[in-house]
Write a protein that holds these residues in place. Structure first.
Motif, short mmCIF file in Angstrom:
data_model
loop_
_atom_site.label_atom_id
_atom_site.label_comp_id
_atom_site.label_asym_id
_atom_site.label_seq_id
_atom_site.Cartn_x
_atom_site.Cartn_y
_atom_site.Cartn_z
N THR A 1 0.84 -1.20 0.00
CA THR A 1 0.00 0.00 0.00
C THR A 1 0.87 1.25 0.00
O THR A 1 0.63 2.19 -0.77
N ALA A 2 1.91 1.26 0.83
CA ALA A 2 2.82 2.42 0.88
C ALA A 2 3.53 2.61 -0.44
O ALA A 2 3.69 3.74 -0.92
N ARG A 3 3.96 1.51 -1.05
CA ARG A 3 4.67 1.59 -2.33
C ARG A 3 3.77 2.21 -3.40
O ARG A 3 4.18 3.11 -4.14
N HIS A 4 2.53 1.74 -3.47
CA HIS A 4 1.63 2.26 -4.50
C HIS A 4 1.22 3.70 -4.21
O HIS A 4 1.05 4.49 -5.14
N ALA A 5 1.07 4.05 -2.94
CA ALA A 5 0.77 5.44 -2.60
C ALA A 5 1.93 6.33 -3.03
O ALA A 5 1.73 7.44 -3.51
N GLY A 6 3.15 5.84 -2.85
CA GLY A 6 4.33 6.59 -3.31
C GLY A 6 4.34 6.77 -4.81
O GLY A 6 4.68 7.84 -5.32
N HIS A 7 3.94 5.73 -5.53
CA HIS A 7 3.88 5.83 -6.99
C HIS A 7 2.85 6.89 -7.40
O HIS A 7 3.10 7.69 -8.30
N LEU A 8 1.71 6.89 -6.73
CA LEU A 8 0.68 7.87 -7.05
C LEU A 8 1.16 9.29 -6.75
O LEU A 8 0.85 10.23 -7.48
N ASP A 9 1.93 9.44 -5.69
CA ASP A 9 2.46 10.75 -5.34
C ASP A 9 3.42 11.24 -6.43
O ASP A 9 3.43 12.41 -6.81
N LEU A 10 4.23 10.32 -6.96
CA LEU A 10 5.14 10.69 -8.05
C LEU A 10 4.38 11.13 -9.29
O LEU A 10 4.74 12.11 -9.95
N VAL A 11 3.31 10.41 -9.62
CA VAL A 11 2.49 10.78 -10.78
C VAL A 11 1.88 12.16 -10.55
O VAL A 11 1.88 13.02 -11.44
N ARG A 12 1.37 12.40 -9.34
CA ARG A 12 0.78 13.71 -9.05
C ARG A 12 1.82 14.81 -9.20
O ARG A 12 1.55 15.86 -9.78
N GLU A 13 3.04 14.55 -8.71
CA GLU A 13 4.09 15.55 -8.84
C GLU A 13 4.42 15.83 -10.30
O GLU A 13 4.66 16.97 -10.68
N MET A 14 4.41 14.80 -11.13
CA MET A 14 4.68 15.01 -12.56
C MET A 14 3.56 15.81 -13.21
O MET A 14 3.81 16.60 -14.11
N LEU A 15 2.34 15.62 -12.74
CA LEU A 15 1.21 16.32 -13.34
C LEU A 15 1.10 17.77 -12.92
O LEU A 15 0.86 18.64 -13.74
N ASP A 16 1.29 18.04 -11.62
CA ASP A 16 1.07 19.42 -11.17
C ASP A 16 2.35 20.18 -10.86
O ASP A 16 2.32 21.37 -10.60
N GLY A 17 3.50 19.52 -10.92
CA GLY A 17 4.77 20.20 -10.72
C GLY A 17 5.09 20.52 -9.27
O GLY A 17 6.18 21.02 -8.97
N GLU A 18 4.19 20.22 -8.36
CA GLU A 18 4.41 20.47 -6.93
C GLU A 18 5.14 19.27 -6.33
O GLU A 18 4.92 18.14 -6.72
N THR A 19 6.00 19.52 -5.34
CA THR A 19 6.69 18.42 -4.68
C THR A 19 6.45 18.49 -3.18
O THR A 19 6.55 19.57 -2.58
N GLY A 20 6.13 17.37 -2.59
CA GLY A 20 6.00 17.24 -1.16
C GLY A 20 5.13 18.29 -0.51
O GLY A 20 4.20 18.81 -1.11
N TYR A 21 5.47 18.62 0.73
CA TYR A 21 4.69 19.58 1.51
C TYR A 21 5.33 20.97 1.56
O TYR A 21 4.78 21.88 2.12
N TYR A 22 6.56 21.10 1.04
CA TYR A 22 7.28 22.35 1.22
C TYR A 22 7.40 23.12 -0.06
O TYR A 22 7.57 22.70 -1.11
#
Length: 70
Positions: free
Chosen positions: A49-70
């Protein structure tokens, strides 16, 4: 998934886990993975679950250009 169905699934999951000792061996007829404890199975599901959530976070970052919380 509706909230009602999600609650039903969660209750069934919790009952299945509570009905077994975490160190009891288990196996499955669906896959030839040998024996594994319920503890190992739960940890494996948490890792996946953590691995796939991390993959989704990477896809989101590629789509919106935002990274992490900072």
């Amino acid at each position: 998934m509706t909230r009602k169905l999600a609650d039903h699934v969660a209750r069934r999951r919790d009952a299945a886990i509570a009905g077994h000792d975490l160190d009891a061996p288990g196996s499955t007829a669906l896959h030839s993975v040998g024996e594994a404890s319920l503890r190992w199975m739960l940890l494996h599901m948490l890792e996946e679950t953590a691995r796939h959530a991390g993959h989704l976070d990477l896809v989101r970052e590629m789509l919106d250009g935002e990274t992490g919380y900072y």
